[in-house]
Design an enzyme around this catalytic site. Structure first.
Site, PDB file in Angstrom:
ATOM      1  N   TYR A 154       0.827  -1.209   0.000  1.00 36.84           N
ATOM      2  CA  TYR A 154       0.000   0.000   0.000  1.00 36.84           C
ATOM      3  C   TYR A 154       0.856   1.252   0.000  1.00 36.84           C
ATOM      4  O   TYR A 154       2.071   1.193   0.201  1.00 36.84           O
ATOM      5  CB  TYR A 154      -0.960   0.001   1.200  1.00 36.84           C
ATOM      6  CG  TYR A 154      -0.312   0.329   2.529  1.00 36.84           C
ATOM      7  CD1 TYR A 154       0.527  -0.575   3.175  1.00 36.84           C
ATOM      8  CD2 TYR A 154      -0.520   1.563   3.138  1.00 36.84           C
ATOM      9  CE1 TYR A 154       1.119  -0.261   4.383  1.00 36.84           C
ATOM     10  CE2 TYR A 154       0.072   1.874   4.352  1.00 36.84           C
ATOM     11  CZ  TYR A 154       0.887   0.961   4.974  1.00 36.84           C
ATOM     12  OH  TYR A 154       1.480   1.268   6.166  1.00 36.84           O
TER      13      TYR A 154
ATOM     14  N   ARG B 128       8.123   4.066  -4.772  1.00 40.80           N
ATOM     15  CA  ARG B 128       8.165   3.070  -3.691  1.00 40.80           C
ATOM     16  C   ARG B 128       7.121   1.974  -3.924  1.00 40.80           C
ATOM     17  O   ARG B 128       7.389   0.790  -3.639  1.00 40.80           O
ATOM     18  CB  ARG B 128       7.962   3.741  -2.329  1.00 40.80           C
ATOM     19  CG  ARG B 128       8.146   2.750  -1.183  1.00 40.80           C
ATOM     20  CD  ARG B 128       8.108   3.414   0.169  1.00 40.80           C
ATOM     21  NE  ARG B 128       6.839   4.048   0.427  1.00 40.80           N
ATOM     22  CZ  ARG B 128       6.596   4.847   1.453  1.00 40.80           C
ATOM     23  NH1 ARG B 128       7.551   5.113   2.326  1.00 40.80           N
ATOM     24  NH2 ARG B 128       5.409   5.392   1.624  1.00 40.80           N
TER      25      ARG B 128
ATOM     26  N   ARG C 148      -7.594 -20.481  -1.486  1.00 40.93           N
ATOM     27  CA  ARG C 148      -6.588 -20.256  -0.449  1.00 40.93           C
ATOM     28  C   ARG C 148      -5.520 -21.346  -0.452  1.00 40.93           C
ATOM     29  O   ARG C 148      -5.783 -22.487  -0.081  1.00 40.93           O
ATOM     30  CB  ARG C 148      -7.236 -20.167   0.931  1.00 40.93           C
ATOM     31  CG  ARG C 148      -6.242 -19.748   2.010  1.00 40.93           C
ATOM     32  CD  ARG C 148      -6.880 -19.635   3.381  1.00 40.93           C
ATOM     33  NE  ARG C 148      -5.887 -19.240   4.376  1.00 40.93           N
ATOM     34  CZ  ARG C 148      -5.008 -20.076   4.930  1.00 40.93           C
ATOM     35  NH1 ARG C 148      -5.019 -21.347   4.611  1.00 40.93           N
ATOM     36  NH2 ARG C 148      -4.119 -19.630   5.803  1.00 40.93           N
TER      37      ARG C 148
ATOM     38  N   HIS D  40      -0.997 -21.364   0.079  1.00 42.51           N
ATOM     39  CA  HIS D  40       0.105 -20.451   0.387  1.00 42.51           C
ATOM     40  C   HIS D  40       0.960 -20.018  -0.811  1.00 42.51           C
ATOM     41  O   HIS D  40       1.254 -18.845  -0.941  1.00 42.51           O
ATOM     42  CB  HIS D  40       0.995 -21.030   1.492  1.00 42.51           C
ATOM     43  CG  HIS D  40       0.368 -20.962   2.851  1.00 42.51           C
ATOM     44  ND1 HIS D  40      -0.768 -21.655   3.187  1.00 42.51           N
ATOM     45  CD2 HIS D  40       0.717 -20.255   3.949  1.00 42.51           C
ATOM     46  CE1 HIS D  40      -1.094 -21.395   4.439  1.00 42.51           C
ATOM     47  NE2 HIS D  40      -0.206 -20.546   4.936  1.00 42.51           N
TER      48      HIS D  40
ATOM     49  N   LYS E 151       6.484  -2.033   1.925  1.00 42.25           N
ATOM     50  CA  LYS E 151       5.295  -1.431   2.545  1.00 42.25           C
ATOM     51  C   LYS E 151       4.091  -2.357   2.397  1.00 42.25           C
ATOM     52  O   LYS E 151       3.197  -2.131   1.574  1.00 42.25           O
ATOM     53  CB  LYS E 151       5.021  -0.053   1.931  1.00 42.25           C
ATOM     54  CG  LYS E 151       4.117   0.824   2.809  1.00 42.25           C
ATOM     55  CD  LYS E 151       4.212   2.271   2.429  1.00 42.25           C
ATOM     56  CE  LYS E 151       3.189   3.155   3.114  1.00 42.25           C
ATOM     57  NZ  LYS E 151       3.335   3.237   4.562  1.00 42.25           N
TER      58      LYS E 151
HETATM   59  N1  PDD Z   1       2.918   5.275   7.325  1.00 45.79           N
HETATM   60  N2  PDD Z   1       7.513   3.896   8.861  1.00 45.79           N
HETATM   61  C1  PDD Z   1       6.358   3.182   8.845  1.00 45.79           C
HETATM   62  C2  PDD Z   1       6.313   1.861   9.534  1.00 45.79           C
HETATM   63  C3  PDD Z   1       5.231   3.699   8.174  1.00 45.79           C
HETATM   64  O1  PDD Z   1       4.088   3.003   8.131  1.00 45.79           O
HETATM   65  C4  PDD Z   1       5.320   4.968   7.539  1.00 45.79           C
HETATM   66  C5  PDD Z   1       4.164   5.558   6.783  1.00 45.79           C
HETATM   67  C6  PDD Z   1       6.528   5.679   7.609  1.00 45.79           C
HETATM   68  C7  PDD Z   1       6.724   7.016   6.950  1.00 45.79           C
HETATM   69  O2  PDD Z   1       6.760   6.891   5.554  1.00 45.79           O
HETATM   70  P1  PDD Z   1       6.245   8.061   4.596  1.00 45.79           P
HETATM   71  O3  PDD Z   1       7.025   9.264   4.959  1.00 45.79           O
HETATM   72  O4  PDD Z   1       6.520   7.563   3.254  1.00 45.79           O
HETATM   73  O5  PDD Z   1       4.767   8.258   4.879  1.00 45.79           O
HETATM   74  C8  PDD Z   1       7.615   5.092   8.256  1.00 45.79           C
HETATM   75  C9  PDD Z   1       1.733   5.660   6.579  1.00 45.79           C
HETATM   76  C10 PDD Z   1       1.503   7.132   6.551  1.00 45.79           C
HETATM   77  C11 PDD Z   1       0.557   4.867   7.111  1.00 45.79           C
HETATM   78  O6  PDD Z   1       0.734   3.669   7.298  1.00 45.79           O
HETATM   79  O7  PDD Z   1      -0.516   5.436   7.319  1.00 45.79           O
END
Ligand code: PDD
Length: 298
Positions: free
Chosen positions: A44, A63, A111, A113, A159
């Protein structure tokens, strides 16, 4: 007695995007066998919107593509098409101040893995209005953080939506009356916040943050703040720091798309500096707003 449905389609209401369609937010849904739901097999992005513009848009898309590559997941559509949908989401939601949320899941399959060979990712987008006022109040006062062991997996640089450890940490912070939790690795060093990157300023005025690696998310706000530090010629070093060192820092702050640059004035109940937002932090916020495309402070 006649039963009436309570949820109505408000004309001009909140719109989501899922499975190739724009839908009323309340009706947008994915299949129960979507791998995002079954395995958190999904990535995400959260992109801040200010003055009707996305901040750091290209960085978020870079990213997103990196996260997909790391998980061998295909792009749901070409980048330019994705950007067109993002813009359309802003338009349909009349989003001026808030967040655009994007998620790509591996898609719906029986489902099992192993990753299915035939990729058919699901793209999801949601928009959310946020009043800058609440953030400005927080920014003016600074926030408290607690420290807590980092119990996450070994690829925190991707992410993914697998955020249970982050959710538990943030909840512990809120229960303790703090705004954010800073996660601490086995050697006592802070990795990052539960949804933010962690920073401190040493007594001699050097800004410090942990170097990139599998233990932290490569924050887009972090990258823009590093550019701001270089432009403003503010001393900066990437190195790990401990919770003990941060508690005796001159200033502390965190960065994220949602919080931008947020002063931290208390760590585990101990005041940082004079207990008020620091000058370098405030300056970095101003510089960040300029560089990210927000065009000045909110
Ligand atoms: N969070 N570290 C973690 C674990 C995060 O989930 C986030 C972002 C950041 C900061 O990354 P950025 O500057 O790219 O937003 C660092 C988002 C905002 C969220 O999960 O809502």
């Amino acid at each position: 007695m006649q039963v009436t449905r309570t949820h109505t389609r408000t004309p001009g209401g909140r719109i989501a995007y899922v499975g190739g369609r724009y839908m009323p937010h309340a009706e947008a849904a994915v299949h129960i066998e979507d791998r995002g739901l079954q395995f958190a097999d999904a990535i995400y992005e959260v992109c801040a919107v200010s003055n009707g513009r996305m901040l750091d848009e290209e960085g978020h898309l870079d990213r997103l593509q990196r996260s997909l590559r790391e998980l061998q997941m295909p792009m749901p559509m070409p980048r330019a098409a994705l950007q067109a949908v993002m813009r359309e989401m802003l338009r349909r939601n009349r989003l001026k101040e808030g967040l655009l949320y994007l998620q790509v899941t591996r898609g719906a399959f029986r489902r099992d893995h192993p990753i299915p060979a035939d990729g058919r990712p699901t793209l999801i987008m949601a928009a959310r209005n946020l009043s800058p006022a609440a953030f400005e109040k927080r920014r003016a006062e600074g926030v408290a953080v607690i420290t807590i062991p980092d119990i996450r997996w070994g690829r925190c640089d991707i992410k993914t939506t697998g955020l249970l450890a982050n959710v538990l940490a943030k909840t512990a912070a809120r229960k303790a009356g703090a705004y954010e939790a800073w996660l601490v690795d086995e050697d006592g060093f802070i990795t990052e916040g539960s949804s933010t990157n962690a920073w401190m300023v040493t007594q001699d005025g050097t800004v410090i943050t942990r170097p990139l690696g599998p233990e932290i998310l490569p924050g887009i706000t972090r990258a823009t703040v590093i550019r701001a530090l270089a432009q403003a010629k503010i001393p900066f070093a990437e190195r790990p720091f401990t919770a003990a060192e941060a508690k005796f820092a001159r200033e502390a702050f965190f960065t994220s798309a949602t919080g931008n640059v947020m002063p931290v004035v208390r760590i585990d109940g101990q005041a940082i500096g004079n207990g008020h937002p620091g000058l370098i932090t405030q300056r970095l916020y101003t510089l960040y707003r300029e560089l990210s495309g927000a065009g000045g402070t909110a």
